[in-house]
Design a protein around this motif. Structure first.
Motif, PDB file in Angstrom:
ATOM      1  N   ASP A   1       0.825  -1.212   0.000  1.00 26.77           N
ATOM      2  CA  ASP A   1       0.000   0.000   0.000  1.00 26.77           C
ATOM      3  C   ASP A   1       0.860   1.264   0.000  1.00 26.77           C
ATOM      4  O   ASP A   1       0.575   2.232  -0.711  1.00 26.77           O
ATOM      5  CB  ASP A   1      -0.904   0.042   1.236  1.00 26.77           C
ATOM      6  CG  ASP A   1      -1.881  -1.116   1.279  1.00 26.77           C
ATOM      7  OD1 ASP A   1      -2.033  -1.811   0.259  1.00 26.77           O
ATOM      8  OD2 ASP A   1      -2.497  -1.316   2.343  1.00 26.77           O
TER       9      ASP A   1
ATOM     10  N   ALA B   1       2.176   1.886  -3.306  1.00 25.13           N
ATOM     11  CA  ALA B   1       1.147   2.370  -4.225  1.00 25.13           C
ATOM     12  C   ALA B   1       0.916   3.865  -4.006  1.00 25.13           C
ATOM     13  O   ALA B   1       0.714   4.618  -4.961  1.00 25.13           O
ATOM     14  CB  ALA B   1      -0.146   1.586  -4.027  1.00 25.13           C
TER      15      ALA B   1
ATOM     16  N   LEU C   1      -4.210   3.357  -9.529  1.00 24.26           N
ATOM     17  CA  LEU C   1      -2.998   2.898  -8.850  1.00 24.26           C
ATOM     18  C   LEU C   1      -3.263   2.551  -7.381  1.00 24.26           C
ATOM     19  O   LEU C   1      -2.503   1.809  -6.767  1.00 24.26           O
ATOM     20  CB  LEU C   1      -1.889   3.954  -8.940  1.00 24.26           C
ATOM     21  CG  LEU C   1      -1.233   4.092 -10.314  1.00 24.26           C
ATOM     22  CD1 LEU C   1      -0.330   5.323 -10.367  1.00 24.26           C
ATOM     23  CD2 LEU C   1      -0.415   2.839 -10.651  1.00 24.26           C
ATOM     24  N   LEU C   2      -4.347   3.091  -6.829  1.00 23.46           N
ATOM     25  CA  LEU C   2      -4.646   2.878  -5.411  1.00 23.46           C
ATOM     26  C   LEU C   2      -5.784   1.890  -5.187  1.00 23.46           C
ATOM     27  O   LEU C   2      -6.241   1.710  -4.065  1.00 23.46           O
ATOM     28  CB  LEU C   2      -5.004   4.223  -4.754  1.00 23.46           C
ATOM     29  CG  LEU C   2      -3.864   5.239  -4.668  1.00 23.46           C
ATOM     30  CD1 LEU C   2      -4.400   6.616  -4.303  1.00 23.46           C
ATOM     31  CD2 LEU C   2      -2.821   4.796  -3.645  1.00 23.46           C
TER      32      LEU C   2
ATOM     33  N   ALA D   1      -4.743  -0.654  -2.766  1.00 24.20           N
ATOM     34  CA  ALA D   1      -4.296  -0.041  -1.505  1.00 24.20           C
ATOM     35  C   ALA D   1      -5.450   0.459  -0.654  1.00 24.20           C
ATOM     36  O   ALA D   1      -5.317   0.610   0.560  1.00 24.20           O
ATOM     37  CB  ALA D   1      -3.331   1.111  -1.801  1.00 24.20           C
TER      38      ALA D   1
ATOM     39  N   HIS E   1       1.856  -2.604 -10.523  1.00 21.17           N
ATOM     40  CA  HIS E   1       2.225  -3.145  -9.197  1.00 21.17           C
ATOM     41  C   HIS E   1       2.525  -4.645  -9.195  1.00 21.17           C
ATOM     42  O   HIS E   1       3.487  -5.062  -8.596  1.00 21.17           O
ATOM     43  CB  HIS E   1       1.130  -2.904  -8.134  1.00 21.17           C
ATOM     44  CG  HIS E   1       0.717  -1.490  -7.920  1.00 21.17           C
ATOM     45  ND1 HIS E   1       1.615  -0.458  -7.778  1.00 21.17           N
ATOM     46  CD2 HIS E   1      -0.520  -0.913  -7.813  1.00 21.17           C
ATOM     47  CE1 HIS E   1       0.963   0.679  -7.585  1.00 21.17           C
ATOM     48  NE2 HIS E   1      -0.335   0.433  -7.616  1.00 21.17           N
TER      49      HIS E   1
ATOM     50  N   HIS F   1       8.504  -2.445  -6.825  1.00 21.10           N
ATOM     51  CA  HIS F   1       8.611  -1.486  -5.722  1.00 21.10           C
ATOM     52  C   HIS F   1       9.664  -1.930  -4.708  1.00 21.10           C
ATOM     53  O   HIS F   1      10.331  -1.099  -4.093  1.00 21.10           O
ATOM     54  CB  HIS F   1       7.261  -1.345  -5.016  1.00 21.10           C
ATOM     55  CG  HIS F   1       6.176  -0.801  -5.897  1.00 21.10           C
ATOM     56  ND1 HIS F   1       6.365   0.275  -6.738  1.00 21.10           N
ATOM     57  CD2 HIS F   1       4.886  -1.163  -6.067  1.00 21.10           C
ATOM     58  CE1 HIS F   1       5.236   0.540  -7.377  1.00 21.10           C
ATOM     59  NE2 HIS F   1       4.328  -0.321  -7.002  1.00 21.10           N
TER      60      HIS F   1
END
Lengths: 565, 565
Positions: A131, A134, A249-250, A253, B127, B133
């Motif tokens: 998260d 992200a 993108l979230l 998350a 992701h 990441h």
């Protein structure tokens, strides 16, 4: 009795299958997505699906003004959740995700400690379900679109000298605080000064923590102000066409993460907005799920009751519409002694040995801070419970002083040994909290939306901090006027103040009086939904020490992680 | 017949439970960790557990020198995997993870396309399980430790003007290419010039892709050179005490990710090292698992056979000790026409309409490039198969030219319609590949470890690229000497050259002769384990266009992602 290391306890704990932990919360498998062993994400559909089940009691854990070492708020939150469950009141714990940068900087994780930990602690402290990353990606995507906009002709007329959107990374890296970008040739972008903050300080993180769902997130992200035109008009993420991609993108998350305590109590770990300049509270959506998934929800508010709890009440609860039923004020003997002003505690240095001497008088002197923080709960109509977080070096006479002060203030009080004994050690505290939460809620917000920004600031300063008043720098005054004109006047206030004193001077202990709060600067997190006045120096990117925790973390010859907290 | 959009096909595909896909590979549940719906990570214990099962045939998919649009190498890789499975030879596909920055920059994902896609494509492109990441975090943790070391007295004597370790982010952000850090006061670090690369360009990514296990990763990370002392001695991540924490940050990322194609063929998606300055190949560990989990492994090597396949052979296979059994050269009619030198293809602009006219002569002229790339497979003793990736605008006469050239060169050849028809469209190609792979492997490395760095560079330039020789800048010569002295001379070479020509000049099409390769600069990725000579301008941080893909990605009123590829 010596307590084994956090990692030892963690590695020996017996975890329940995480789907069983979820099942006990009433969450069906269609609402769950496993993310590695012992971690699941929960779909936001759970909010609606669970809505008809009875509402839990909502308990916020805050503290007296802490020393730089912290007074065990997370540990108490976890311990209390375990304690409530043990006395037959199934609880859900809701805490923040650790910021990885500081976890690798100063030795120490954010999963609680001793027999009151959230597990798997290695995951909680590093990456978890991504998260944090992200948030970094969404934030920096917007930053790239800002600079790309400047590069491709700046149609929106952004003033390059008035861009407030910085970049973020989840690392302690002081060299990134102030940087110049866009050097090189013409093809390498527009040259300007900016910097990086730690991801926890990202407005995207605060926004994610305060949102109530995906659509709401989309709208909030669109409202984020990245800077101003030459005429002083705000330019938003929406205008830059970035809010959609940021939302996408979230979209993982936004789902809370389910872990468990070392006694298998469900623990939602979600979002970690910085306590310095943002709310310092875990997510609204996690609480909305938890509130119908047990008899109690125990959540933590960062720093002392003047900071975390005030923001919990006036920002988080204002946003979610939920009213808390009890407020815990964590106190330690050592911190109260330090509030006498006679001891100097510095992070990373050994404690002064005289701090361990039996000295109820110093506790009594320092208790002025405790009184004020109890008042700060009452100010919001919330029943206070003092939790004495026990240390082996404490003395019974010192506890007695705290108990007497609590009684005098009409607050419940209990000594809690959850660190050494887990939920069993928190049973007495759990009983006190259950009693307090059984009283009818009198919860009230400190100020209405309609109050002006200066009125809100002055209310917090005088009523919560005990200041005589507020002074503003010319720059702060100008910003307040800009925000009023831009229509941000209805937002609540998130005060960026030191957490080491009720005042804005970290060296003033106890409950300082006869001082005024200087507001140096005012900024707006329009997407997250608050205005934050800055009182004093606020670091938004930590640095590494010469011997950081990171240097001690490694794998051993069996491939096991070692040196982690 | 029009093929629906990638997203449409993806959303209508019927996915098998991912544990069933894993089961078909012989992977027990103790080796698997689910990561969200339809994605699992595979424990590296699988390498040992599967070792006794029969070894699969190992097929690498490369291409002729592509146009800036790419010629469908990933799509062919996926289609071939599906095709082999359809003809009764269960295959595992192994490809790279998408770099998110470019995916949000120029419209287009990296999951294949049409009926030859890896799913869930939204996860693959954004992701996934957070490996990218984690690489960012490990890379930047080292960077923070470098600058913290300078700040805290610089005991190792790092020359601040000779620090080669930059920072990384997975975003297209040209403004970060060249930056100055450490501005502000004394407490804000040491001022120096540096920059950000895209995460795919991180040496950590290349290292992760080439490692054979966690211990090996730990050692490689320790060998990473971050810069040099004033005396020119290399300073490593080990000396900075960063290699342990970097390994711990990568302990989930080292595990390959299992997804599936739209025909349920297992697809390992793992690591995404940049093709420009690194290997451009997916991970060794994924292949080591796949090689005992089916009858065929089909993996992709970035760019043309002079680039990706050469590195696949001489770096990836050298490291893993595995020998390929067949090499596919993907060709398209449009790219061969472009190699005639008569057409100009620019990414983001409409194709010249005359490119679609029936014109077997131009195909024949451009086929010089195909001949050379077939030779490049043979040079390594690998049986070549030409895969004609069919487009609806192609003509049968044009295919005939390609088929004749392949026959003349003794290479198998097939037209493949996998984009429009999935595995069924790749059945003929699959038969050709199965035949080629059935021949005994004659695989050989192009140069021995003991050759000097200049000998290795010259071998690649003359034998693979067709250059007359190599020239070095004084700086390049000096670096080669530094590396020799530092003991890096035994490393293989990863040439950083344009992928748009066999030569170092992207405008030269076909198979250019009469040219020399200019080496401007030489760098070393000691942790990953290669030296990379830079021939021409190499961008390691892309920028966003004025109308990037990101601006079109959003959620719709039902919360569904829209605008993604």
């Amino acid at each position: 009795m010596a307590v084994p290391s956090n990692l030892d306890i963690a590695q020996k704990a017996s975890l329940k299958p995480i789907e069983d932990v979820a099942g006990a919360m009433g969450l069906g498998s269609h609402l769950l997505e496993p993310y590695g062993r012992n971690v699941m994400k929960i779909s936001l559909d759970a909010i609606e699906e669970l809505a008809d089940r009875p509402r839990a009691k909502y308990v916020v854990v805050s503290a007296i003004t802490p020393t730089p070492l912290g007074e065990g708020k997370t540990t108490t939150t976890v311990g209390l959740g375990q304690g409530l469950t043990r006395i037959g009141k199934p609880a859900v714990v809701a805490i923040r995700q650790a910021s990885m940068g500081p976890a690798l900087g100063i030795k120490g994780g954010a999963a609680g400690g001793g027999y009151s930990q959230v597990l798997p602690m290695e995951k909680l402290n590093l990456h978890l379900t991504g998260d944090m990353h992200a948030v970094t990606a969404a934030h920096n995507q917007l930053a790239a679109m800002v600079d790309s906009h400047l590069f491709h002709g700046n149609q929106l007329g952004l003033d390059p000298d008035n861009i407030t959107w910085r970049r973020v990374l989840d690392v302690n890296d002081r060299a990134l605080r102030n940087i110049v970008i866009g050097l090189g040739g013409r093809a390498d972008g527009v040259t300007r000064q900016t910097g990086f903050d730690i991801t926890a300080a990202s407005e995207v993180m605060a926004t994610l923590a305060l949102t109530t769902g995906l659509d709401d997130l989309r709208s909030r992200l669109g409202r984020i102000v990245v800077g101003y035109t030459h005429d002083g008009e705000p330019v938003t993420a929406e205008a830059l066409r970035a809010a959609g991609v940021m939302t996408v993108l979230l979209r993982e998350a936004i789902k809370p993460n389910l872990l468990q305590t070392c006694e298998n109590t469900p623990a939602l770990v979600h979002c970690g907005p910085f306590g310095n300049i943002a709310t310092g509270n875990s997510s609204v959506v996690a609480d909305l799920i938890a509130l119908h998934a047990g008899e109690f929800v125990v959540t933590e508010a960062g720093f002392g009751a003047d900071m975390g709890a005030e923001r919990f009440f006036n920002i988080k609860c204002r946003t979610s519409g939920q009213a808390p039923d009890a407020g815990v004020v964590v106190a330690t003997v050592r911190a109260l002694k330090a509030h006498s002003g006679k001891y100097r505690i510095v992070a990373g240095r050994p404690l002064p040995p005289e701090l361990f001497d039996e000295n109820p008088d110093d506790v009594a002197t320092g208790a002025a801070n405790l009184r004020k923080q109890i008042d700060n709960m009452r100010l919001h109509g919330v029943s206070p419970v003092v939790a004495i977080n026990a240390f082996p070096t404490d003395h019974r006479s010192e506890y007695r002083v705290i108990e007497e002060i609590a009684a005098e203030m009409g607050a419940r009080c209990a000594v809690s040994t959850h660190f050494a004994e887990g939920g069993a050690g928190a049973a007495e505290l759990a009983e006190a909290v259950a009693e307090a939460a059984a009283e009818p809620s009198q919860f009230r917000l400190l100020y209405p939306d309609e109050a002006t920004l200066p009125e809100k600031i002055e209310t917090i300063a005088t009523k919560v901090y005990g200041a005589d008043g507020v002074t503003y720098s010319p720059q702060a005054k100008a910003s307040l006027e800009t925000y009023r004109k831009a229509g941000f006047g209805q937002l609540p206030i998130c005060m960026a103040k030191t957490h080491l004193s009720l005042s804005s001077d970290p060296t003033l202990k106890g409950a300082p009086t006869g001082w005024t709060l200087p507001v140096r600067e005012v900024r707006a997190s329009v997407g997250a939904g608050f205005v934050y006045p800055i009182c004093g120096e606020m670091r938004t990117m930590p640095g590494l020490g010469s011997d950081p925790a990171a240097a001690h973390i490694d794998i051993d010859e069996h491939g096991q992680t070692v040196g982690l907290f």
